[in-house]
Every structure is written in C-alpha cells, then in structure tokens.
Design an enzyme around this catalytic site. Structure first.
Site, PDB file in Angstrom:
ATOM      1  N   GLU A  79       9.244 120.341  36.464  1.00  0.00           N
ATOM      2  CA  GLU A  79       9.852 121.462  36.352  1.00  0.00           C
ATOM      3  C   GLU A  79       9.977 122.376  35.000  1.00  0.00           C
ATOM      4  O   GLU A  79       9.539 123.401  35.011  1.00  0.00           O
ATOM      5  CB  GLU A  79      11.372 121.396  36.982  1.00  0.00           C
ATOM      6  CG  GLU A  79      11.014 121.065  38.612  1.00  0.00           C
ATOM      7  CD  GLU A  79      12.250 120.406  39.223  1.00  0.00           C
ATOM      8  OE1 GLU A  79      13.465 120.079  38.387  1.00  0.00           O
ATOM      9  OE2 GLU A  79      12.154 119.739  40.321  1.00  0.00           O
ATOM     10  N   GLU A  95       5.617 111.159  38.519  1.00  0.00           N
ATOM     11  CA  GLU A  95       6.185 112.012  39.627  1.00  0.00           C
ATOM     12  C   GLU A  95       5.066 112.810  40.050  1.00  0.00           C
ATOM     13  O   GLU A  95       4.822 113.876  39.663  1.00  0.00           O
ATOM     14  CB  GLU A  95       7.307 112.686  39.123  1.00  0.00           C
ATOM     15  CG  GLU A  95       8.400 111.732  38.699  1.00  0.00           C
ATOM     16  CD  GLU A  95       9.693 112.392  38.552  1.00  0.00           C
ATOM     17  OE1 GLU A  95      10.426 112.208  39.527  1.00  0.00           O
ATOM     18  OE2 GLU A  95       9.775 113.502  38.006  1.00  0.00           O
ATOM     19  N   SER A 145      10.722 112.304  46.243  1.00  0.00           N
ATOM     20  CA  SER A 145      11.311 112.074  47.476  1.00  0.00           C
ATOM     21  C   SER A 145      11.400 110.510  47.653  1.00  0.00           C
ATOM     22  O   SER A 145      11.324 110.201  48.910  1.00  0.00           O
ATOM     23  CB  SER A 145      10.328 112.764  48.757  1.00  0.00           C
ATOM     24  OG  SER A 145      10.297 114.164  48.406  1.00  0.00           O
ATOM     25  N   LYS A 182      19.427 117.755  38.103  1.00  0.00           N
ATOM     26  CA  LYS A 182      18.968 118.878  37.903  1.00  0.00           C
ATOM     27  C   LYS A 182      19.833 120.093  37.811  1.00  0.00           C
ATOM     28  O   LYS A 182      21.009 119.815  36.977  1.00  0.00           O
ATOM     29  CB  LYS A 182      17.963 119.403  39.094  1.00  0.00           C
ATOM     30  CG  LYS A 182      16.909 118.287  39.218  1.00  0.00           C
ATOM     31  CD  LYS A 182      15.876 118.731  40.171  1.00  0.00           C
ATOM     32  CE  LYS A 182      14.890 117.458  40.651  1.00  0.00           C
ATOM     33  NZ  LYS A 182      13.768 117.911  41.422  1.00  0.00           N
ATOM     34  N   ASN A 240      18.246 112.451  38.559  1.00  0.00           N
ATOM     35  CA  ASN A 240      18.032 113.647  38.011  1.00  0.00           C
ATOM     36  C   ASN A 240      18.812 114.463  38.613  1.00  0.00           C
ATOM     37  O   ASN A 240      18.395 114.837  39.655  1.00  0.00           O
ATOM     38  CB  ASN A 240      16.540 113.837  37.685  1.00  0.00           C
ATOM     39  CG  ASN A 240      16.337 115.339  37.170  1.00  0.00           C
ATOM     40  OD1 ASN A 240      17.226 115.826  36.782  1.00  0.00           O
ATOM     41  ND2 ASN A 240      15.091 115.711  37.252  1.00  0.00           N
ATOM     42  N   GLY A 250      10.965 116.930  45.691  1.00  0.00           N
ATOM     43  CA  GLY A 250      11.722 117.882  46.528  1.00  0.00           C
ATOM     44  C   GLY A 250      10.859 118.485  47.645  1.00  0.00           C
ATOM     45  O   GLY A 250      11.475 119.178  48.564  1.00  0.00           O
TER      46      GLY A 250
HETATM   47  C1  PEP Z   1      12.599 114.533  40.536  1.00  0.00           C
HETATM   48  O1  PEP Z   1      12.717 115.908  40.582  1.00  0.00           O
HETATM   49  O2  PEP Z   1      12.479 113.854  39.283  1.00  0.00           O
HETATM   50  C2  PEP Z   1      12.650 114.119  41.826  1.00  0.00           C
HETATM   51  C3  PEP Z   1      11.877 112.779  41.829  1.00  0.00           C
HETATM   52  O3  PEP Z   1      13.189 114.733  42.882  1.00  0.00           O
HETATM   53  P1  PEP Z   1      13.465 114.295  44.341  1.00  0.00           P
HETATM   54  O4  PEP Z   1      13.662 112.932  44.302  1.00  0.00           O
HETATM   55  O5  PEP Z   1      14.231 115.285  44.997  1.00  0.00           O
HETATM   56  O6  PEP Z   1      11.845 114.493  44.941  1.00  0.00           O
END
Ligand code: PEP
Length: 251
Positions: A98, A168, A214, A11, A9, A174
């Site tokens: 988000e 998630e 993460s 973003k 992703n 993040g």
């Molecule tokens: C995400 O936003 O879907 C995500 C998993 O972000 P990150 O890997 O940066 O934590």
C-alpha cells in the site's frame, strides 16, 4: 536458527481507545496461551504506538507501519526512525504494497528508509510481492528478485540479521484470495535462494520470511507448515484478538 513470527498490521484502523482495547485483548490471549512457538508483533498506527506499548507485556512487541527516509528536518507529516527508537519501538514495517502503490515508495526510497531504521537500532519487516498482472505473466520471480536487489542488497550480512522479509503477493492482500501453500512456498524458497546467492546459505537460513495476504485462522496452519514459511504478516484477521491468537498458535 531463525525465529517464527506472527505480526499484525492494523493499517489505518481503530480509534485510540479501540486500539488500546485490542492490544490488551491480544496481550491477555498471548499470556494465557502459554509457551508459544513464535514471536508476536502488533503494528498499530503511529498515534497508538506509545499507548499500546504501555499495555503489552514482554511477549508482544510493537512495530510502526512505516518510517521516514530522512533523518530529521522539514518533512511535514513524517515520523523518523530516531523518533520511533526514542519512543522504545523496536520494529518498523517498510515497503508494504500500500505504501509502494499509493504513496510512491520506490525501491530507492525504501532502501533509504531501511537504512534509517537500521541506523537507529530498529528491526525491519521488509515487504515484497508481485501484482496480479505480474504473476499472470510469469514475472513474479523477477519482480521479487528486483525488490530484494534494489531495496535490501545494499545491506551488509551483519545488517541482514535485523531484517525480516514478508512476501505478500499484492493480489492476495485484503482480497480473501490466499496464495496456495505451494505457491507461497515456491516463492519463499526462491527468496531464500536469492539471499543465499548474495549473502551465503548460513545467513539466508537465518532470515525469517513471513507470508502475507489473506492469511487467517483457517489457512495459517497449512501455510506455516511449509519449510520456508516462518510465520505471517496479518492484516484483516489481526483486528480481532480471537482470530489473531488462533493464527499465533497455528504452528
Ligand atoms: C497486509 O496488508 O499486510 C495483509 C496481509 O493484509 P490481509 O491479511 O488483510 O490480506
């Protein structure tokens, strides 16, 4: 038999030339990696989708990060599922935390978006997950169950075949604070059980459930070794081709 998937992703990152470059690098890395255990998906911004689609081969699929809840009409700034389908985009993410927290995407809106996506032949990566306060107060199972019931349980068992779920935990996105493999597996098993109670064990066993939050090249192997973790939805680490390909090959 369910598929393993690693999805990136992006973003709101990368200019158009940077996005095309990253897609080329991911594609080249996937090509040279040989036989993979997972399907690979990248989700750039709407603006990048068609150009990125042109530079990836059959081993890399492209996904939107969102789609509109309505079919068409006076909805300035929105992109419909039909538009995505007409541009040859096979997937869309729906319900990323988000979107839920910054843009007011409620369960009811997400159910409509999912309906639009499926009606237009898209596959959906449907995101669920609890916030830190909800985990700390032991409500994470209830939160996840509610998101499934209110966002997805309007679907038929046949429609469920086009859904990938991404668990998630919001506190892990993040933040560099990954859920332990045990914490993630516990919730993934709960999600599968919740699906089984509604749709039957066979249907639940066929659903790909990704972990996101993460996940990176150092922890992916441990996370993906869990029986109900079928891959990852990757944010930050998907923006660097070398890191992303290490996650893709972490099974
Ligand atoms: C995400 O936003 O879907 C995500 C998993 O972000 P990150 O890997 O940066 O934590």
């Amino acid at each position: 038999m369910r598929k393993y998937i690693v999805a990136g992703n992006w973003k709101m990152n990368k200019s158009l030339p940077e996005g095309i470059q990253l897609a080329k690098e991911v594609n080249a890395a996937v090509e040279t990696a040989g036989a993979l255990k997972c399907d690979v998906i990248i989700a750039p911004s709407f603006l990048h989708l068609t150009e990125v689609s042109k530079v990836v081969g059959k081993k890399v699929s492209v996904s939107a990060q969102n789609c509109a809840a309505e079919a068409s009409g006076a909805f300035t700034g929105e992109v419909s599922a039909a538009m995505l389908q007409s541009a040859g985009i096979p997937y869309t993410i729906i319900g990323h935390s988000e979107r839920r927290s910054y843009y007011g995407d409620t369960d009811a809106i997400l159910a409509k978006k999912t309906g639009q996506a499926l009606a237009n032949g898209l596959k959906v990566i449907f995101c669920i997950g609890e916030e830190l306060s909800q985990r700390d107060s032991g409500k994470h199972f209830d939160v996840v169950k509610g998101q499934l019931e209110n966002g997805l349980f309007q679907l038929s068992v046949n429609e469920l075949k086009n859904i990938v779920i991404a668990y998630e935990p919001v506190w892990a996105i993040g933040t560099g604070r990954t859920a332990s493999s045990g914490q993630a597996q516990e919730v993934h098993a709960f999600i599968r059980k919740t699906l089984a109670d509604k749709y039957g064990q066979a249907a639940a066993d066929d659903v790909t459930i990704l972990y996101g939050g993460s996940c990176n090249e150092n922890n992916a192997t441990e996370l993906f070794s869990q029986p109900d973790i079928d891959g990852g939805l990757i944010g930050g680490a998907s923006l660097v081709a070398d890191k992303f390909i290490k996650i893709v090959t972490a099974f």
